[in-house]
Motif scaffolding. Structure first.
Motif, mmCIF file in Angstrom:
data_model
loop_
_atom_site.group_PDB
_atom_site.id
_atom_site.type_symbol
_atom_site.label_atom_id
_atom_site.label_comp_id
_atom_site.label_asym_id
_atom_site.label_seq_id
_atom_site.Cartn_x
_atom_site.Cartn_y
_atom_site.Cartn_z
ATOM 1 N N ASP A 160 -10.443 0.215 -2.214
ATOM 2 C CA ASP A 160 -9.460 0.604 -2.752
ATOM 3 C C ASP A 160 -9.069 2.480 -1.639
ATOM 4 O OD1 ASP A 160 -8.532 -0.862 -4.559
ATOM 5 O OD2 ASP A 160 -9.958 0.436 -5.866
ATOM 6 N N TRP A 161 -9.981 2.822 -1.110
ATOM 7 C CA TRP A 161 -9.564 3.898 -0.934
ATOM 8 C C TRP A 161 -10.665 4.381 0.417
ATOM 9 C CZ3 TRP A 161 -11.505 3.992 -6.095
ATOM 10 C CH2 TRP A 161 -10.758 4.490 -7.460
ATOM 11 N N GLU A 206 -5.298 6.604 -0.238
ATOM 12 C CA GLU A 206 -5.708 5.551 -0.865
ATOM 13 C C GLU A 206 -5.158 4.778 0.146
ATOM 14 O OE1 GLU A 206 -3.095 4.731 -4.184
ATOM 15 O OE2 GLU A 206 -2.705 3.179 -4.716
ATOM 16 N N ALA A 266 -12.572 -8.542 -9.070
ATOM 17 C CA ALA A 266 -14.238 -8.063 -9.522
ATOM 18 C C ALA A 266 -13.693 -6.979 -10.603
ATOM 19 C CB ALA A 266 -14.332 -7.547 -8.069
ATOM 20 N N GLU A 267 -13.873 -7.133 -12.060
ATOM 21 C CA GLU A 267 -14.089 -6.600 -12.967
ATOM 22 C C GLU A 267 -15.284 -5.533 -13.942
ATOM 23 O OE1 GLU A 267 -11.829 -4.876 -13.509
ATOM 24 O OE2 GLU A 267 -9.885 -6.060 -12.575
ATOM 25 N N THR A 268 -15.396 -5.321 -14.659
ATOM 26 C CA THR A 268 -16.791 -4.858 -14.708
ATOM 27 C C THR A 268 -16.013 -4.591 -16.958
ATOM 28 O OG1 THR A 268 -16.318 -2.230 -14.616
ATOM 29 C CG2 THR A 268 -17.706 -3.632 -13.389
ATOM 30 N N ARG A 318 0.977 -6.970 -10.911
ATOM 31 C CA ARG A 318 1.316 -6.051 -10.254
ATOM 32 C C ARG A 318 1.768 -6.236 -8.807
ATOM 33 N NH1 ARG A 318 -2.692 -3.368 -12.251
ATOM 34 N NH2 ARG A 318 -4.140 -3.841 -10.559
ATOM 35 N N VAL A 370 -18.338 -8.863 -12.276
ATOM 36 C CA VAL A 370 -19.451 -7.816 -11.839
ATOM 37 C C VAL A 370 -20.086 -6.929 -12.220
ATOM 38 C CG1 VAL A 370 -18.139 -8.703 -9.787
ATOM 39 C CG2 VAL A 370 -17.881 -6.604 -10.357
ATOM 40 N N LYS A 412 -16.947 -0.062 -12.586
ATOM 41 C CA LYS A 412 -15.686 0.271 -11.248
ATOM 42 C C LYS A 412 -14.770 1.403 -11.574
ATOM 43 C CE LYS A 412 -14.028 -2.727 -8.226
ATOM 44 N NZ LYS A 412 -13.011 -3.899 -7.846
ATOM 45 N N ILE A 413 -14.579 2.183 -10.044
ATOM 46 C CA ILE A 413 -13.305 3.069 -10.914
ATOM 47 C C ILE A 413 -12.681 1.899 -10.115
ATOM 48 C CG2 ILE A 413 -12.218 4.879 -9.832
ATOM 49 C CD1 ILE A 413 -15.168 5.929 -8.937
ATOM 50 N N LYS A 414 -11.673 2.170 -11.149
ATOM 51 C CA LYS A 414 -10.083 1.605 -11.234
ATOM 52 C C LYS A 414 -9.224 2.323 -10.526
ATOM 53 C CE LYS A 414 -8.792 -1.406 -13.809
ATOM 54 N NZ LYS A 414 -9.703 -3.117 -13.335
ATOM 55 N N LYS A 415 -8.002 2.150 -9.792
ATOM 56 C CA LYS A 415 -7.027 2.634 -8.603
ATOM 57 C C LYS A 415 -5.488 2.574 -10.214
ATOM 58 C CE LYS A 415 -5.441 0.997 -4.722
ATOM 59 N NZ LYS A 415 -5.302 -0.420 -4.091
#
Lengths: 244, 244
Positions: free
Chosen positions: A121-122, A145, A168-170, A183, A194, B130-133
């Motif tokens: 993402d960054w 970003e 991929a989510e926690t 979005r 994940v 997980k760090i999200k946007k």
């Protein structure tokens, strides 16, 4: 299109069990161009350091291979992985998210876009020289970003007919996937958990939820190759239904 | 010690050209324990992301293998690399700098310590999820200084007789290496230029400068295996001189 597919199959290396296998598997994506992103991206911090992630590319590579077996012309845009290129596909290797976006845009137009890569993402604004330990302790890394490849393709002028993202989510997997679907403006999200202990990131297995505006399909825990087969079969159904 | 070395050689897999090769190469490090760190470290940012660097582990692994050929008992503490374990060594695989320090401390005491790994100077304070946007754009990543393995070993209670550091620099190579030698309290620094275009980081070749309080030796551009042989020969000279 059948003639094209046979011609394409005949052009392939004769050591591959291509023509019969291809036609036997139905050729459900014959004549279509599928673009798949796969693997992690590496975002340079300085000439020696980078930000990476634990994506192995197994899921993306398996989807590309399954789409090729279904008769599609497949372009894979892959980050740094330890895997062989998926058979029957054109594979383009890149490192950063920006390089991946450029390679995807160059590969369009396509009928189907599957964004399976774990794109950073960054990125850090890279330093020309190696960052040195200073007397004042640890620096803070300013992140910028990255371009959003899925949204760019989904909302861009060359939008493929089917655009598939991954999430991929926690935690709150389904809700986050539904939000992401809206979005990004894509048609499907393959959502998976994940969090540590699932072994999905970098592992052989995946437990996926297929999220569309129509609803959610919960798939069982499967080998990534089997998730790929299932996904390609669903894509063929969806694009067949749209075309008919 | 010769008896021990022969016993150790006989214990090795008979497919290896071990006993003769070992004795032919002089067994200059017979009876000594050498600890070598090798490869990059991976510093987790969250469950999926990490900070890495382009070290391949080739130089460290080559030094470990060369020390084993010279008759030493060798413990290698290696970050994530795509290389096979160096022959004749005990290899311990770790990911982060903190894990590397713990493994090195567990491997001491040793006669020689060679810190060839490219240890991350900093780590992020890892996030559980997980760090999200977010809506507010890119976050800034707060970095925390990692333990200094070279200085810890060099100034610690179990200090080996010879402590060797590496300095990967992109400018003012010799001056930075001399400063590092003094700051870390080690005996030798192998300094090399890793600026883009040299291909040293991740590549097969190395151009090294051996920096000690006595002065600087400029070595020619050599294969990493040859840099390893040269370094091990110099270490044997130095520790032999000290013992005699």
């Amino acid at each position: 299109e059948i003639v094209q597919a046979i011609e394409a199959a005949l052009k392939q290396d004769t050591r591959l069990p291509a023509p019969e296998g291809l036609l036997a598997s139905g050729g459900a994506l014959e004549g279509l161009h599928v673009v798949v992103t796969s693997g992690p991206t590496h975002e340079p911090i300085d000439p020696v350091r980078y930000i990476a992630n634990r994506s192995s590319g197994r899921q993306g590579h398996a989807i590309a291979a399954a789409a090729a077996r279904a008769g599609a012309r497949v372009t894979v845009i892959s980050g740094p992985v330890a895997l062989p290129d998926p058979p029957g596909c054109e594979t383009i290797r890149i490192e950063s998210a920006r390089d991946m976006l450029a390679a995807v845009e160059a590969a369009l137009p396509a009928d189907i876009f599957v964004a399976a890569a774990a794109v950073a993402d960054w990125r850090a604004e890279p330093a020309v020289d190696k960052i040195k330990k200073g007397e004042r302790g640890a620096p803070s890394l300013s992140l910028v970003e990255n371009p959003d490849i899925l949204a760019s393709v989904s909302r861009g002028p060359n939008r493929p007919r089917l655009v598939v993202g991954f999430a991929a989510e926690t935690r709150d997997i389904i809700r986050h996937a539904q939000e992401k679907l809206a979005r990004k403006g894509c048609d499907l999200i393959v959502a998976n958990d994940v969090s540590e202990g699932t072994g999905v990131f970098g592992g052989a297995m995946n437990q996926a939820h297929l999220v569309s505006r129509a609803g959610v399909e919960d798939w069982p825990r499967l080998r990534k190759e089997d998730v790929a087969e299932r996904l390609v079969a669903r894509l063929a159904q969806l694009i067949g239904g749209e075309m008919s």
